[in-house]
Design an enzyme around this catalytic site. Sequence first.
Site, short mmCIF file in Angstrom:
data_model
loop_
_atom_site.label_atom_id
_atom_site.label_comp_id
_atom_site.label_asym_id
_atom_site.label_seq_id
_atom_site.Cartn_x
_atom_site.Cartn_y
_atom_site.Cartn_z
N SER A 139 -2.47 -23.58 19.66
CA SER A 139 -2.33 -22.96 18.13
C SER A 139 -1.17 -21.80 18.11
CB SER A 139 -3.46 -22.08 17.68
OG SER A 139 -3.57 -22.06 16.12
N ASP B 125 -5.20 -32.69 12.78
CA ASP B 125 -5.20 -31.23 13.00
C ASP B 125 -3.94 -30.99 11.87
OD1 ASP B 125 -4.93 -28.71 13.60
OD2 ASP B 125 -4.63 -29.03 15.84
N HIS C 226 -8.94 -28.98 15.20
CA HIS C 226 -7.93 -28.08 15.86
C HIS C 226 -8.55 -27.21 17.10
CE1 HIS C 226 -4.64 -25.32 15.90
NE2 HIS C 226 -5.33 -24.16 15.67
#
Length: 442
Positions: free
Chosen positions: A280, A338, A387
């Site tokens: 991320s 995602d 995610h």
Amino acid sequence: MAFGITTKLHLQCSMQPAAMSRRRHAKLGHVRCAAAATTTLTSKAAVATTASARTVRSRRAPAASSASVSHMWKKVHGLEDWEGMLEPLHPVLRDEVVRYGELVRACYEALEEDRSSPKYMNCKYGKRQMLEEAGVAAAGYEVTRYIYSSSDAAVPGMEAMTSGCASWAGYVAVSTDEMTRRLGRRDVLVSFRGTVTAAEWMANLKSSLEPASFDPRDARPDVKVESGFRNVYTSTDKTCRFGCVDSCRDQLLREVSRLVASCSKTHPGEEMSITVAGHSMGGALAQLLAYDLAELGLNGDAPVTVFSFGGPRVGNAAFKARCDELGVKVLRVANAHDPVTKLPGVFLNETTTRLGPLDAMRGACYMHVGQELALDFVRFSDLGSVHDLGAYVASLKGEAAAGEVSFHHINAYAGVIAKAMEFIDRQRDAAMRVCDWFCQLA
């Protein structure tokens, strides 16, 4: 301009959330499931057996196929831009991507999120025990430094508590002699976690581009990156209770430079690599560091490679071009569902501005760097898992055992995903209006 190769893995598995007594961020769970294929463990003995097997799997030595990486490590690290290795996915590359994913997941496992603890937002363990306590005892790396980051993006109403406060962001490590022999080179690793703190969430919302300006000898004003990621990378906390008064950037440049020089002196003639991995926001920080090292020449002769899991876009076309010119290799592992991997620049990006009236806007648009390894997994009862780093790793492994990946903060994180999707819709609407305007002028 060449664009990244994309390959999709459609991996199905049966997965149910594991019952967990403590809740933590960013390990939400898995994955693409057929409703009729769920598995229920009803006896305590069965649950204990599954938990025991899971512990053994998490602490086992690297897969046997990793021995062969020594003969092809440069290809695995992108020497040929992973040509012929992504479709189908080469088993050695898969094992290496999984291995780095587990080393990133250790950041979440080791982060102290108990507000009552004196180590709140620091690592719970000492450097010597951290990897073992985080479940990767056989990783074959020695942690040399912890890295802390801060952001001056304060949360409204919580400025005093959030602005400029540093927290543990990851670690720097170097491969042991035994692992070096298995890998075929000495590997310097930097591992970043994703967004956890409120200030980091606020920084992520700063989607404007600004010059990176990392090299004082050549500022390259055309090379621009997302202001929020740059803020986290370069901000300092002069009152840091962890003793980290320097910025994340300064800590990393100093430590990686030291390791490169030390390894070159201690092991002359030995090949070396620099691997930067993150999830991320950590994937964005990984790209910034890789570019920074290469731009300043601090990597020496060591190739710099990024393994990004669920990472967003980081910079503009000039940033991508400069990374390519410097030889920075980036493999982006991205789930098709995602939303984070589609931000910033959900509409005006490397694909939509390639042709037509929007071509003139390419310099002001975000573009992904490197090649993409695309996964395809989703659990509609848990949208937040799209995610989740644990789901990414489990999908690559093709695991299907019940409870293999745990679910945490599902409701809160699903809300974040919903807000991201709402933001995407707003960006798309605005971009469509711009596109219509350009088409009328054409």
